[in-house]
Write a protein that holds these residues in place. Structure first.
Motif, short mmCIF file in Angstrom:
data_model
loop_
_atom_site.label_atom_id
_atom_site.label_comp_id
_atom_site.label_asym_id
_atom_site.label_seq_id
_atom_site.Cartn_x
_atom_site.Cartn_y
_atom_site.Cartn_z
N LEU A 23 32.88 -21.23 -41.32
CA LEU A 23 32.95 -20.88 -39.90
C LEU A 23 32.76 -19.37 -39.71
CD1 LEU A 23 36.01 -23.11 -38.94
CD2 LEU A 23 33.60 -23.57 -38.42
N GLU A 24 33.27 -18.61 -40.64
CA GLU A 24 33.16 -17.16 -40.57
C GLU A 24 31.73 -16.69 -40.87
OE1 GLU A 24 36.49 -14.88 -42.38
OE2 GLU A 24 34.90 -13.83 -43.47
N ARG A 25 31.13 -17.25 -41.90
CA ARG A 25 29.80 -16.79 -42.32
C ARG A 25 28.68 -17.30 -41.41
NH1 ARG A 25 28.57 -18.15 -48.40
NH2 ARG A 25 26.88 -16.66 -48.07
N TYR A 26 28.79 -18.54 -40.98
CA TYR A 26 27.66 -19.17 -40.28
C TYR A 26 27.91 -19.46 -38.80
CZ TYR A 26 25.98 -19.67 -45.02
OH TYR A 26 25.57 -19.39 -46.31
N ARG A 27 29.15 -19.30 -38.33
CA ARG A 27 29.42 -19.51 -36.90
C ARG A 27 30.04 -18.27 -36.25
NH1 ARG A 27 26.25 -22.93 -37.89
NH2 ARG A 27 26.64 -25.19 -37.94
N ASN A 28 30.12 -17.19 -37.03
CA ASN A 28 30.61 -15.91 -36.51
C ASN A 28 32.06 -15.97 -36.01
OD1 ASN A 28 29.97 -13.12 -36.16
ND2 ASN A 28 29.89 -13.43 -33.96
N TRP A 29 32.87 -16.80 -36.67
CA TRP A 29 34.29 -16.84 -36.35
C TRP A 29 35.01 -15.69 -37.04
CZ3 TRP A 29 37.35 -21.91 -35.59
CH2 TRP A 29 36.61 -22.83 -34.84
N THR A 30 36.20 -15.42 -36.58
CA THR A 30 37.13 -14.55 -37.30
C THR A 30 38.50 -15.22 -37.24
OG1 THR A 30 37.95 -12.29 -37.61
CG2 THR A 30 37.77 -13.11 -35.34
N GLY A 31 39.51 -14.59 -37.82
CA GLY A 31 40.83 -15.23 -37.83
C GLY A 31 41.80 -14.45 -38.68
N ASN A 56 31.87 -17.97 -32.53
CA ASN A 56 32.82 -16.93 -32.13
C ASN A 56 34.24 -17.47 -31.88
OD1 ASN A 56 30.66 -14.97 -32.05
ND2 ASN A 56 30.06 -15.87 -30.09
N GLY A 57 34.64 -18.44 -32.69
CA GLY A 57 35.99 -18.98 -32.58
C GLY A 57 37.00 -18.16 -33.36
N PHE A 58 38.24 -18.64 -33.33
CA PHE A 58 39.32 -17.95 -34.06
C PHE A 58 40.14 -18.99 -34.82
CE2 PHE A 58 43.32 -15.87 -34.89
CZ PHE A 58 42.97 -14.54 -35.12
N TYR A 59 40.40 -18.71 -36.10
CA TYR A 59 41.14 -19.64 -36.94
C TYR A 59 42.39 -18.99 -37.52
CZ TYR A 59 38.96 -17.02 -40.77
OH TYR A 59 38.56 -16.01 -41.61
N VAL A 60 43.33 -19.85 -37.93
CA VAL A 60 44.45 -19.45 -38.77
C VAL A 60 44.34 -20.28 -40.04
CG1 VAL A 60 46.95 -19.45 -39.08
CG2 VAL A 60 45.97 -18.86 -36.85
N PRO A 100 28.09 -17.27 -53.65
CA PRO A 100 27.59 -17.12 -52.27
C PRO A 100 26.60 -18.21 -51.87
CG PRO A 100 26.60 -15.49 -53.73
CD PRO A 100 27.69 -16.15 -54.52
N GLU A 101 26.01 -18.89 -52.86
CA GLU A 101 25.04 -19.94 -52.53
C GLU A 101 25.70 -21.19 -51.98
OE1 GLU A 101 26.49 -20.71 -56.67
OE2 GLU A 101 25.86 -18.94 -55.52
N ILE A 102 27.03 -21.33 -52.20
CA ILE A 102 27.76 -22.48 -51.64
C ILE A 102 28.11 -22.15 -50.19
CG2 ILE A 102 29.80 -23.93 -51.82
CD1 ILE A 102 29.87 -23.35 -54.80
N GLN A 103 27.45 -22.81 -49.27
CA GLN A 103 27.65 -22.50 -47.86
C GLN A 103 29.02 -22.95 -47.35
OE1 GLN A 103 24.48 -23.82 -45.33
NE2 GLN A 103 22.92 -22.60 -46.35
N ASN A 104 29.43 -24.13 -47.76
CA ASN A 104 30.68 -24.68 -47.24
C ASN A 104 31.55 -25.23 -48.36
OD1 ASN A 104 32.73 -25.73 -45.68
ND2 ASN A 104 31.38 -26.77 -44.23
N PRO A 105 32.50 -24.41 -48.86
CA PRO A 105 33.35 -24.84 -49.97
C PRO A 105 34.49 -25.78 -49.55
CG PRO A 105 33.95 -22.63 -49.31
CD PRO A 105 32.76 -23.01 -48.47
#
Length: 314
Positions: A151-159, A131-135, A109-114
């Motif tokens: 993007l999900e953890r720190y930008r509140n995206w879902t997908g 609040n974006g959306f990804y595939v 969990p300490e790795i913010q961006n893998p």
């Protein structure tokens, strides 16, 4: 002595009372007749309603008892169109898993961006869009080398996370990602199909095989996986606007892109693995140009050499 006038009044009052009494009697008789009539017809009506109820319930139970694998076998066999209602509802009900409501369960969990570089560029290019959306197709275990986790953890995206290998998909589910997920592959045709998948010695390199390679692979590395067109999946979750599509399917990228109805989907950015594209890098660039996308970045890493494309502004 009662006068004659009084007797006349009394007589008239008694006559009115008699008329009123007869009216009440007639009214009561009429009400009783209606009630008796209703009771006479009630058993027949009740029986009809009961029959309808039991028939509907029987049909409902029969539908619930149908094995969805049998449904999919028929849809595969019939090569049903990617926008077929039965196909869409089957994917929605039996295949797509909803976002987890549990806390993250990450290995690191300490790795913010893998991500090996794709997400860093996407995040900067989109000005830290929230609040974006990804595939994310080829999502692996949902953490290692993930192009969507930051993007999900720190930008509140879902997908939606799409992973065909059931073993790695099981690991993905344990991460409790806040996105839809699907244990399937993306079809290279505009209809669903059951395909042969090689899990590979390294699971991250698993891929769908065509007929040329099936006989060359050891049987223990081969499994059958269900494949759906991208458009079917997006219809099942009700999303036509995609901010970022990460496509890493070990050589099937061209086939997947050919199934996309470009006039029906609004996909703003792509990262596409290019090292297995038939015709090479320039062919991929030309293809995306014809679809209205500009090349903006190459991610030069061995594990995921990608081109990033952005939709051209009209």
């Amino acid at each position: 002595m009662i006068s004659e006038k009084s007797l006349i009044l009394i007589s008239r009052k008694m006559g009115v009372k008699k008329e009123l009494l007869w009216f009440l009697i007639i009214l009561v008789v009429a009400v009783l007749a209606v009630r008796i009539s209703r009771r006479t017809h009630l058993p027949k009506e009740t029986s009809q309603l009961e029959n309808i109820y039991h028939k509907d319930r029987k049909e409902s139970v029969q539908l619930e008892n149908i094995n969805y694998i049998d449904i999919m076998s028929k849809l595969n066999r019939d090569k049903i169109a990617f926008n077929d209602r039965t196909l869409i509802s089957t994917v929605k009900k039996y295949y797509v898993q909803p976002p987890s409501m549990l806390p993250y369960n990450l290995s690191d969990p300490e790795i913010q961006n893998p991500s090996p570089g794709q997400t860093q560029f996407i995040d900067e290019y989109l000005n830290q869009k929230r609040n974006g959306f990804y595939v994310d197709c080829g999502a692996f275990d949902g953490e290692h080398l993930s192009n969507s986790l930051f993007l999900e953890r720190y930008r509140n995206w879902t997908g939606i996370l799409i992973e065909p290998n059931p073993t790695t998909y099981g690991l993905l589910r344990q991460k409790h990602r806040k996105a839809y997920s699907l244990n399937a592959c993306l079809s290279t045709n505009k209809y669903p199909s059951l395909e042969t998948f090689s899990t590979g010695k390294i699971h991250v390199l698993g891929k769908v095989l065509d007929d040329r390679y099936k006989m060359k692979k050891r049987a223990k590395n081969l499994i059958q996986v269900q494949c759906f067109p991208l458009y079917t999946i997006l219809l099942a979750i009700g999303k036509m606007d995609i901010d970022y599509f990460s496509l890493d399917v070990e050589g099937a990228e061209s086939g997947v892109l050919h199934t996309i109805p470009w006039d029906k989907l609004n996909i703003k950015m792509f990262s596409i693995e290019h090292n297995k594209w038939v015709g090479g890098k320039q062919h991929l660039k030309r293809y995306m140009d014809t679809k209205g996308y500009d090349f903006v970045k190459e991610i030069r890493v061995n594990v995921a050499p990608d081109f990033i494309f952005v939709r051209r502004k009209l």
